[in-house]
Design a protein around this motif. Structure first.
Motif, PDB file in Angstrom:
ATOM      1  N   LEU A   1       0.856  -1.185   0.000  1.00 29.99           N
ATOM      2  CA  LEU A   1       0.000   0.000   0.000  1.00 29.99           C
ATOM      3  C   LEU A   1       0.889   1.230   0.000  1.00 29.99           C
ATOM      4  O   LEU A   1       1.893   1.274   0.711  1.00 29.99           O
TER       5      LEU A   1
ATOM      6  N   LEU B   1     -16.372   4.204 -18.121  1.00 27.61           N
ATOM      7  CA  LEU B   1     -15.568   3.110 -18.677  1.00 27.61           C
ATOM      8  C   LEU B   1     -16.163   1.763 -18.270  1.00 27.61           C
ATOM      9  O   LEU B   1     -16.355   1.499 -17.090  1.00 27.61           O
TER      10      LEU B   1
ATOM     11  N   VAL C   1     -15.749  -2.434 -18.542  1.00 28.57           N
ATOM     12  CA  VAL C   1     -14.695  -3.416 -18.797  1.00 28.57           C
ATOM     13  C   VAL C   1     -15.195  -4.828 -18.536  1.00 28.57           C
ATOM     14  O   VAL C   1     -16.208  -5.040 -17.860  1.00 28.57           O
TER      15      VAL C   1
ATOM     16  N   GLN D   1     -13.451  -8.686 -17.493  1.00 29.94           N
ATOM     17  CA  GLN D   1     -12.250  -9.404 -17.061  1.00 29.94           C
ATOM     18  C   GLN D   1     -11.981 -10.554 -18.027  1.00 29.94           C
ATOM     19  O   GLN D   1     -12.837 -11.395 -18.242  1.00 29.94           O
TER      20      GLN D   1
ATOM     21  N   VAL E   1      -6.774 -13.834 -15.606  1.00 31.14           N
ATOM     22  CA  VAL E   1      -6.168 -13.648 -14.277  1.00 31.14           C
ATOM     23  C   VAL E   1      -4.920 -14.510 -14.221  1.00 31.14           C
ATOM     24  O   VAL E   1      -4.958 -15.685 -14.594  1.00 31.14           O
TER      25      VAL E   1
ATOM     26  N   TYR F   1      -8.119  -6.780 -18.574  1.00 27.10           N
ATOM     27  CA  TYR F   1      -9.462  -6.289 -18.844  1.00 27.10           C
ATOM     28  C   TYR F   1      -9.565  -5.814 -20.298  1.00 27.10           C
ATOM     29  O   TYR F   1      -8.643  -5.195 -20.813  1.00 27.10           O
TER      30      TYR F   1
ATOM     31  N   VAL G   1     -12.590  -2.003  -9.973  1.00 28.20           N
ATOM     32  CA  VAL G   1     -11.240  -1.880 -10.526  1.00 28.20           C
ATOM     33  C   VAL G   1     -10.582  -0.585 -10.052  1.00 28.20           C
ATOM     34  O   VAL G   1      -9.370  -0.532  -9.852  1.00 28.20           O
TER      35      VAL G   1
ATOM     36  N   VAL H   1     -12.224  -8.402  -6.678  1.00 26.37           N
ATOM     37  CA  VAL H   1     -12.198  -7.251  -7.578  1.00 26.37           C
ATOM     38  C   VAL H   1     -13.162  -7.499  -8.737  1.00 26.37           C
ATOM     39  O   VAL H   1     -12.959  -8.405  -9.538  1.00 26.37           O
ATOM     40  N   SER H   2     -14.209  -6.712  -8.783  1.00 26.58           N
ATOM     41  CA  SER H   2     -15.226  -6.845  -9.820  1.00 26.58           C
ATOM     42  C   SER H   2     -14.852  -6.003 -11.035  1.00 26.58           C
ATOM     43  O   SER H   2     -14.322  -4.900 -10.888  1.00 26.58           O
ATOM     44  N   PRO H   3     -15.169  -6.501 -12.228  1.00 28.45           N
ATOM     45  CA  PRO H   3     -14.766  -5.791 -13.447  1.00 28.45           C
ATOM     46  C   PRO H   3     -15.680  -4.616 -13.775  1.00 28.45           C
ATOM     47  O   PRO H   3     -16.394  -4.636 -14.765  1.00 28.45           O
ATOM     48  N   LEU H   4     -15.654  -3.628 -12.924  1.00 33.21           N
ATOM     49  CA  LEU H   4     -16.364  -2.387 -13.246  1.00 33.21           C
ATOM     50  C   LEU H   4     -15.695  -1.232 -12.516  1.00 33.21           C
ATOM     51  O   LEU H   4     -14.908  -1.447 -11.591  1.00 33.21           O
ATOM     52  N   LEU H   5     -15.991  -0.035 -12.977  1.00 30.00           N
ATOM     53  CA  LEU H   5     -15.448   1.171 -12.355  1.00 30.00           C
ATOM     54  C   LEU H   5     -16.613   1.984 -11.823  1.00 30.00           C
ATOM     55  O   LEU H   5     -17.640   2.121 -12.486  1.00 30.00           O
TER      56      LEU H   5
ATOM     57  N   ARG I   1     -13.564   4.091  -0.269  1.00 27.63           N
ATOM     58  CA  ARG I   1     -12.429   3.183  -0.448  1.00 27.63           C
ATOM     59  C   ARG I   1     -11.990   2.604   0.893  1.00 27.63           C
ATOM     60  O   ARG I   1     -11.887   3.327   1.882  1.00 27.63           O
TER      61      ARG I   1
ATOM     62  N   PHE J   1      -9.077   1.536   1.945  1.00 28.06           N
ATOM     63  CA  PHE J   1      -7.725   1.771   2.466  1.00 28.06           C
ATOM     64  C   PHE J   1      -7.399   3.245   2.659  1.00 28.06           C
ATOM     65  O   PHE J   1      -6.262   3.582   2.985  1.00 28.06           O
TER      66      PHE J   1
ATOM     67  N   ASP K   1      -8.940 -17.153  -9.644  1.00 31.31           N
ATOM     68  CA  ASP K   1      -9.449 -16.710 -10.943  1.00 31.31           C
ATOM     69  C   ASP K   1     -10.857 -17.256 -11.093  1.00 31.31           C
ATOM     70  O   ASP K   1     -11.049 -18.447 -11.276  1.00 31.31           O
ATOM     71  N   ALA K   2     -11.842 -16.403 -10.974  1.00 31.01           N
ATOM     72  CA  ALA K   2     -13.239 -16.849 -11.024  1.00 31.01           C
ATOM     73  C   ALA K   2     -13.966 -16.091 -12.135  1.00 31.01           C
ATOM     74  O   ALA K   2     -13.506 -15.031 -12.584  1.00 31.01           O
ATOM     75  N   PRO K   3     -15.097 -16.620 -12.594  1.00 34.82           N
ATOM     76  CA  PRO K   3     -15.832 -15.930 -13.655  1.00 34.82           C
ATOM     77  C   PRO K   3     -16.289 -14.529 -13.218  1.00 34.82           C
ATOM     78  O   PRO K   3     -17.023 -14.384 -12.236  1.00 34.82           O
ATOM     79  N   GLY K   4     -15.816 -13.532 -13.915  1.00 32.59           N
ATOM     80  CA  GLY K   4     -16.263 -12.173 -13.649  1.00 32.59           C
ATOM     81  C   GLY K   4     -15.804 -11.564 -12.342  1.00 32.59           C
ATOM     82  O   GLY K   4     -16.375 -10.569 -11.872  1.00 32.59           O
ATOM     83  N   VAL K   5     -14.754 -12.112 -11.751  1.00 34.16           N
ATOM     84  CA  VAL K   5     -14.221 -11.542 -10.508  1.00 34.16           C
ATOM     85  C   VAL K   5     -12.854 -12.168 -10.227  1.00 34.16           C
ATOM     86  O   VAL K   5     -12.608 -13.321 -10.600  1.00 34.16           O
ATOM     87  N   THR K   6     -11.982 -11.394  -9.611  1.00 35.08           N
ATOM     88  CA  THR K   6     -10.676 -11.888  -9.181  1.00 35.08           C
ATOM     89  C   THR K   6     -10.596 -11.760  -7.669  1.00 35.08           C
ATOM     90  O   THR K   6     -10.787 -10.661  -7.133  1.00 35.08           O
TER      91      THR K   6
ATOM     92  N   VAL L   1      -8.269 -12.011  -4.316  1.00 30.96           N
ATOM     93  CA  VAL L   1      -6.887 -12.035  -3.848  1.00 30.96           C
ATOM     94  C   VAL L   1      -6.877 -11.956  -2.330  1.00 30.96           C
ATOM     95  O   VAL L   1      -7.513 -11.073  -1.746  1.00 30.96           O
TER      96      VAL L   1
END
Lengths: 214, 214
Positions: free
Chosen positions: A177, A191, A193, A195, A198, A209, B12, B173-177, B183, B185, B200-205, B207
């Motif tokens: 961080l 925007l 996107v 995925q 990975v 993406y 994202v 982490v979802s594939p959108l903004l 936030r 952090f 590595d999953a469908p439509g999401v990562t 971690v």
């Protein structure tokens, strides 16, 4: 099909550079640590004149950076740490040393005109004062069907996204961080996107993406 | 060993909730879309009274949310969309319906005292007015060796991180903004983490990170 794309490393809190960028800390305070995953790689080390290093799941990510790439667009700050007119250090030929890793035309967004700078190994820096649209047009033309890589920094990524130039991007998320710094997606709206990949690599997560257009 | 942990979904661009949270948009504008990966899962649908859904690489992530968890700490806004004194709607028993998915003690951070609220299925909401330290202490005690889950939202995650309570977290982490919002952090400094798992999953990562302490 040729694409415009970028691949950057961000922190867990989403910064691609730390705060207080200057000549001593070109990526801002703490920013260099983002790229530890890359510095460990044999292919990165080889491309920059070092020896040793490892091969792992990140190696293809490094390889693809310049594969099928015909031109690069970057911000002034990625070429040169100081700002303002070039005359304050006419001998400064950029961060990248005499043989930059690009080996192709690089279009540098700047407010200050300057003659093209021909380096060893096929890299030529062109200095574009007419803005991101002009830089993208020139890069696409010279790329001649290959991809255009938007090299960074954050402000240039933002401009490329806001201008709808980007087709694809790969985010490498480093396990640290920074707390402050520059974010690639600030000032970008609308925007969408998808995925598409990975990659689970040692000490970093890569996610690709695709930009979705209507 | 018992841990204090959280698992949240972010965009994202790093937001765990969109802007303008209110009773109509408890996760802010666009925030609900973050959780599409979850709404598609058979185990999530079952836990919330729906049928159908799929099993995929995200299913274990959903399962682990409450596995080996003995208590939850959450912010007021995750219990109840409105702010201020409770008296403005004494019948409101939270977002979660009569049988919340927790089935364990839940400590709600609030400025407004209220008697504990015993729901069906083993969930009891306790309202803590003495701050995050008190809530964490009570949660740890009642968890009796099981994990404490910091449920959210962003402000509560920030407080738990700033107070060095968190041992581990999983980011989905979802594939959108979202472009704006909250936030997890922000207002956190000095946090050091280690990447321990990538899914590595469908439509999401997904971690997973472990917090590193000296």
């Amino acid at each position: 099909m040729s694409k415009t794309r970028f691949q950057i490393t961000i922190s867990v809190d989403g910064y691609m550079a730390g705060p207080n960028q200057d000549e001593e800390n070109p990526l801002g305070v703490g920013g260099e640590d983002l790229h530890r995953w890359m510095f460990a790689l044999a292919n990165w080390r080889q491309s920059t004149g070092y020896t040793g290093g490892v091969d792992n799941a990140s190696s293809p990510v490094m390889d693809e950076m310049f594969a099928n790439t015909g031109a690069v667009v970057m911000g002034r700050n990625m070429f040169s740490g100081f700002r303002g007119p070039w005359s304050n250090d006419p001998d400064w030929r950029g961060w990248w040393g005499e043989d930059p890793p690009y080996h192709m035309p690089v279009f540098v967004l700047t407010h200050y005109a300057r003659e093209p700078l021909v380096m060893e190994g096929g890299t030529t820096f062109y200095f574009v004062t007419e803005g991101v649209d002009a830089a993208m047009a020139r890069a696409r033309e010279v790329a001649a069907g290959k991809d255009v890589l938007v090299g960074g920094g954050a402000n240039t990524i933002q401009q490329a996204l806001a201008g709808s130039y980007v087709d694809e991007f790969l985010l490498s998320v480093s396990p640290l961080l920074l707390g402050a710094g520059e974010r690639p997606f600030d000032n970008v709206s609308g925007l969408r996107v998808e995925q598409t990949q990975v990659i689970d690599a040692p000490g970093v997560t890569h996610v690709r993406y695709r930009v979705v257009r209507d």
